[in-house]
Design a protein around this motif. Sequence first.
Motif, PDB file in Angstrom:
ATOM      1  N   ALA A  52       7.658  -3.125  -4.816  1.00  0.00           N
ATOM      2  CA  ALA A  52       6.929  -1.875  -4.607  1.00  0.00           C
ATOM      3  C   ALA A  52       6.982  -1.463  -3.139  1.00  0.00           C
ATOM      4  CB  ALA A  52       5.483  -2.024  -5.064  1.00  0.00           C
ATOM      5  N   ALA A  65      -4.025  -9.654  -8.720  1.00  0.00           N
ATOM      6  CA  ALA A  65      -5.263  -9.993  -8.002  1.00  0.00           C
ATOM      7  C   ALA A  65      -6.331  -8.923  -8.187  1.00  0.00           C
ATOM      8  CB  ALA A  65      -4.981 -10.170  -6.516  1.00  0.00           C
ATOM      9  N   LEU A  66      -6.000  -7.831  -8.868  1.00  0.00           N
ATOM     10  CA  LEU A  66      -6.946  -6.724  -9.022  1.00  0.00           C
ATOM     11  C   LEU A  66      -8.202  -7.205  -9.744  1.00  0.00           C
ATOM     12  CD1 LEU A  66      -6.573  -3.779  -8.135  1.00  0.00           C
ATOM     13  CD2 LEU A  66      -6.095  -3.211 -10.506  1.00  0.00           C
ATOM     14  N   GLU A  99       6.616 -18.835  -8.869  1.00  0.00           N
ATOM     15  CA  GLU A  99       8.007 -18.542  -9.184  1.00  0.00           C
ATOM     16  C   GLU A  99       8.940 -18.768  -7.998  1.00  0.00           C
ATOM     17  OE1 GLU A  99       8.919 -14.535 -10.099  1.00  0.00           O
ATOM     18  OE2 GLU A  99      10.479 -15.084 -11.509  1.00  0.00           O
ATOM     19  N   ASP A 109       8.127  -7.257  -1.199  1.00  0.00           N
ATOM     20  CA  ASP A 109       7.719  -6.851  -2.554  1.00  0.00           C
ATOM     21  C   ASP A 109       8.569  -5.671  -3.010  1.00  0.00           C
ATOM     22  OD1 ASP A 109       5.741  -8.645  -2.597  1.00  0.00           O
ATOM     23  OD2 ASP A 109       4.076  -7.210  -2.670  1.00  0.00           O
ATOM     24  N   ALA A 140       4.294  -0.736  -9.508  1.00  0.00           N
ATOM     25  CA  ALA A 140       4.009   0.547  -8.875  1.00  0.00           C
ATOM     26  C   ALA A 140       5.243   1.419  -8.990  1.00  0.00           C
ATOM     27  CB  ALA A 140       3.640   0.343  -7.402  1.00  0.00           C
ATOM     28  N   GLU A 175       4.330 -10.083  -9.499  1.00  0.00           N
ATOM     29  CA  GLU A 175       4.812  -8.903  -8.776  1.00  0.00           C
ATOM     30  C   GLU A 175       3.775  -7.791  -8.785  1.00  0.00           C
ATOM     31  OE1 GLU A 175       8.408  -7.361 -10.346  1.00  0.00           O
ATOM     32  OE2 GLU A 175       9.445  -9.265 -10.085  1.00  0.00           O
ATOM     33  N   THR A 176       4.002  -6.778  -7.942  1.00  0.00           N
ATOM     34  CA  THR A 176       3.160  -5.593  -7.958  1.00  0.00           C
ATOM     35  C   THR A 176       3.865  -4.516  -8.776  1.00  0.00           C
ATOM     36  OG1 THR A 176       2.397  -6.141  -5.747  1.00  0.00           O
ATOM     37  CG2 THR A 176       2.024  -3.899  -6.500  1.00  0.00           C
ATOM     38  N   LYS A 230      -6.559  -8.850  -0.708  1.00  0.00           N
ATOM     39  CA  LYS A 230      -6.522  -7.992  -1.892  1.00  0.00           C
ATOM     40  C   LYS A 230      -6.169  -6.545  -1.532  1.00  0.00           C
ATOM     41  CE  LYS A 230      -9.908  -8.221  -4.732  1.00  0.00           C
ATOM     42  NZ  LYS A 230     -11.350  -8.232  -5.044  1.00  0.00           N
ATOM     43  N   PRO A 231      -5.210  -5.960  -2.269  1.00  0.00           N
ATOM     44  CA  PRO A 231      -4.817  -4.574  -1.999  1.00  0.00           C
ATOM     45  C   PRO A 231      -5.986  -3.600  -2.137  1.00  0.00           C
ATOM     46  CG  PRO A 231      -3.224  -5.609  -3.455  1.00  0.00           C
ATOM     47  CD  PRO A 231      -4.351  -6.579  -3.303  1.00  0.00           C
ATOM     48  N   ASP A 232      -6.830  -3.781  -3.169  1.00  0.00           N
ATOM     49  CA  ASP A 232      -7.929  -2.823  -3.343  1.00  0.00           C
ATOM     50  C   ASP A 232      -8.963  -2.942  -2.234  1.00  0.00           C
ATOM     51  OD1 ASP A 232      -8.153  -5.281  -4.615  1.00  0.00           O
ATOM     52  OD2 ASP A 232      -9.760  -4.631  -5.933  1.00  0.00           O
ATOM     53  N   ARG A 248       4.895 -12.038 -13.429  1.00  0.00           N
ATOM     54  CA  ARG A 248       5.262 -13.094 -12.494  1.00  0.00           C
ATOM     55  C   ARG A 248       4.770 -12.799 -11.078  1.00  0.00           C
ATOM     56  NH1 ARG A 248       5.829 -16.670 -15.769  1.00  0.00           N
ATOM     57  NH2 ARG A 248       6.922 -17.997 -14.318  1.00  0.00           N
ATOM     58  N   THR A 290      -1.808  -5.062  -9.616  1.00  0.00           N
ATOM     59  CA  THR A 290      -1.443  -6.392  -9.144  1.00  0.00           C
ATOM     60  C   THR A 290      -2.296  -7.413  -9.884  1.00  0.00           C
ATOM     61  OG1 THR A 290      -3.125  -6.630  -7.442  1.00  0.00           O
ATOM     62  CG2 THR A 290      -1.151  -5.415  -6.846  1.00  0.00           C
ATOM     63  N   TRP A 338      -1.024 -12.981 -14.152  1.00  0.00           N
ATOM     64  CA  TRP A 338       0.094 -13.408 -13.301  1.00  0.00           C
ATOM     65  C   TRP A 338       1.373 -13.515 -14.140  1.00  0.00           C
ATOM     66  CZ3 TRP A 338       3.852 -17.006 -12.487  1.00  0.00           C
ATOM     67  CH2 TRP A 338       4.401 -17.028 -11.209  1.00  0.00           C
TER      68      TRP A 338
END
Lengths: 348, 448
Positions: free
Chosen positions: A251, B371-372, A40, A249, B184, B181-182, A195-197, B179, B369, B175
């Motif tokens: 968040a 990517a989780l 995007e 971001d 939360a 984004e996260t 990766k966040p996790d 788009r 997210t 995705w």
Amino acid sequence: MYRKFLTMAAGALVLGAASMSSAEAAGKNICVSWKTFQEERWKTDEAAIKAVVEAAGNKYASADAQGSAAKQQADIEGLITQGCNVILVVAFDSDAILPAFQAAADAGVKMISYDVLVEHPDALYVTFDNVGVGRLMAQTMLEKGKAEGDFAFIKGDKGDPNATFLFQGIMEVLKPNMDAGKIKNVCETFTDGWKPDAAQKNMEQCLTSVNNKVDAVISQNDGMAGGVVAALEAQGLAGTVPVTGQDGDKAALNRVATGTQLVSVWKDSRVLGQKAAEFANMIADGKALTEIPGVIKFSGGAKGVEVNAVLIPPNPITKANLGDVITAGWVTKEEVCAGAAADVEACK
Amino acid sequence: MAAVDNTQNPAMAQEGALTRFMRATEIDPRMLGMVGALLIIWIGFDIFSSFLRGGEALFGGSFLTPRNLWILLVQTSSIAVMTTGMVLIIVMRHIDLSVGSILGFTAVCIGTMQVYWLAPALGVGHPAIWIITLALGLALGAAIGAFHGTLIAYFGIPSFIVTLGGLIVWRGAAWSVIRGETVAPMDRNFKLIGGGISGTTPGSIGATASWILGLVICAAIVWLIFHGRKQRKRFNFGLRPMWAEYFLAIAGCLVVLGITWIVNSYYWPKGVVDRWAQATGVTIPPEGLNIAFGYSIPVLIALFVGIAMTFLANRTRLGRYIYAIGGNPEAAELAGINTKKITVIVFALMGMLAAISASISSARLDSATNALGQFDELYVIAAAVIGGTSLAGGLGTIYGAMLGALVMQSLQSGMTLLNFESATKDIVVGCVLVFAVWIDQVYRRRVK
């Protein structure tokens, strides 16, 4: 076979566009070859570039390589034929694209490598200062977070050179304090795929290994900062341990507002697009690369080729200047300010 | 006693003490091997960490602390939940490569529902939000799984291809929903599913409830052994000797109570206690306040899923059919089993388990997210295989796979704790996977 067909189809399209644009030629032609339009963010860049180009009375044209190095080469050849004066290229493969750059140079077309470095001596490189992002994170940490104590470093993916660039910048700034013994590196770990996790697990293990004695966390992006903050929160430390990040971001900006994240270094792609388009206009009007405002010699690429470059400083967003992202229209006030701390000026 | 006593069999007279013990207690040697490996890994890490930093754990390190073991269990729960379904899939001679992507997609959908639809509509923190999103999330996961299952069973496309496609499709879909984004923060009640602390409410059940649960499980173990013996007598099956029955009951209870004791020895961190005291107006005594976490909700979910899936696999007609199909698909079909329907059911079940894991992961991270769950499919399959599931089909146990997940997570957490480079971690985990399967092969050949 499929790829060949795509290339031919693209060629036909470009030729069609070429005959059109030459028929109504007015001003200069500024063209862009995108590596892929699936992400995007490039649409944001495009809008910024287009606005500046058209405001100067020039014409905008573009081609989308759809994530194929071969198609991008054909795209650029097409754009040269089309009569572009300046071509901005977001390279999909910075090595494979070199012949196309040479062809452009031979045809007298000026090139700008946009965001992705292409090591061709005749091209101008316009990008955000990536090592600078690391420096900014560390500087903000020293000035507004902690200047001494036990630091944890949550780095990005080990296969991504950006993770290393960032770390270089961070270390450059922190080194004096580390040498003086004020800052101690207690954990340092790469994070698979940013990766966040995974970052959350890494931070949990870090906190366990030093029994929560962590004073500050340098996380290399906002997604991972989310995982870090979740790990800190489970130990009741969120908000007391400053955390860095980058990307702007939504968040993360909200975490900046609520006080669980110190800074999100924001690379506003609109600024990048705007600047690059301004430079393109100048070059199209005959300005030499060395006369571009803010230009420096850059040779930090893989091959060490010296190119002219403009490195645009990103904007570190903290509580103090959270208003910047709102006034720029990047996020809405409601999104950022949900549950904001009382001392955030932008949320009042 | 009318029933046959196993130890009286003359053929077993010359057997060694260990073999006799194993036979008498009917413990699966492979499980014992895995538990042994797990203990070696744990103790090894603890000793190793004592050299590096020191700590107050059993062997002077920082691995065998209640805190680390508690976190280890939470970290394992998401993979452990999914691996129970993967066992059944592999037993049926299929594979599901899409679980990580289904996890990512359902997590993003759950997050979007919570943050952008339900929170504005019902008000932030409304008690119905977590129930609605969880139910819809599970339904979504099951629907995706059923869709894959239908393509495999009724359209005859190999599961490898269908789920490989799913791996790519659902990651892309995840995705597209937001788009990239996260999303939360998650709903504050939903967040407890991840085991983290939501404000001053911890995602775990506390000391008293944990002890009660531990005792209930103990009682269940004793009842199962007692009831099993009664049933065997009734049908004149071979019995375990009495000492073996006592041993199993006592050992089982000791393990359960031991784990309960460990999770009850991990106390709220100081920051959380302070916040809680502030919110409730309790004054903290000068020596500090020790509030135990107890069993965390994700671990309880994994435990419940494990028990339910074991019951399904061993005690229901569906379970019997699954193993029958895995053993010989043609024979099963000829025997009148509707293999196509069962394939759809098992893949739907897998999708639903992926959605449960999606809830755990996103609640734990307090955000969703796209990517989780990336690469989770590999860890899930690896856990099942380390746990003794045969890729040739027909063989595999739920508890084995869950133990396999614990082994994998132990290795990863331990190496992170010791500040190993992540490249080293990858190399070790890969080698352990291959080594475990090789050992398993050697064992099976020798048993034959």
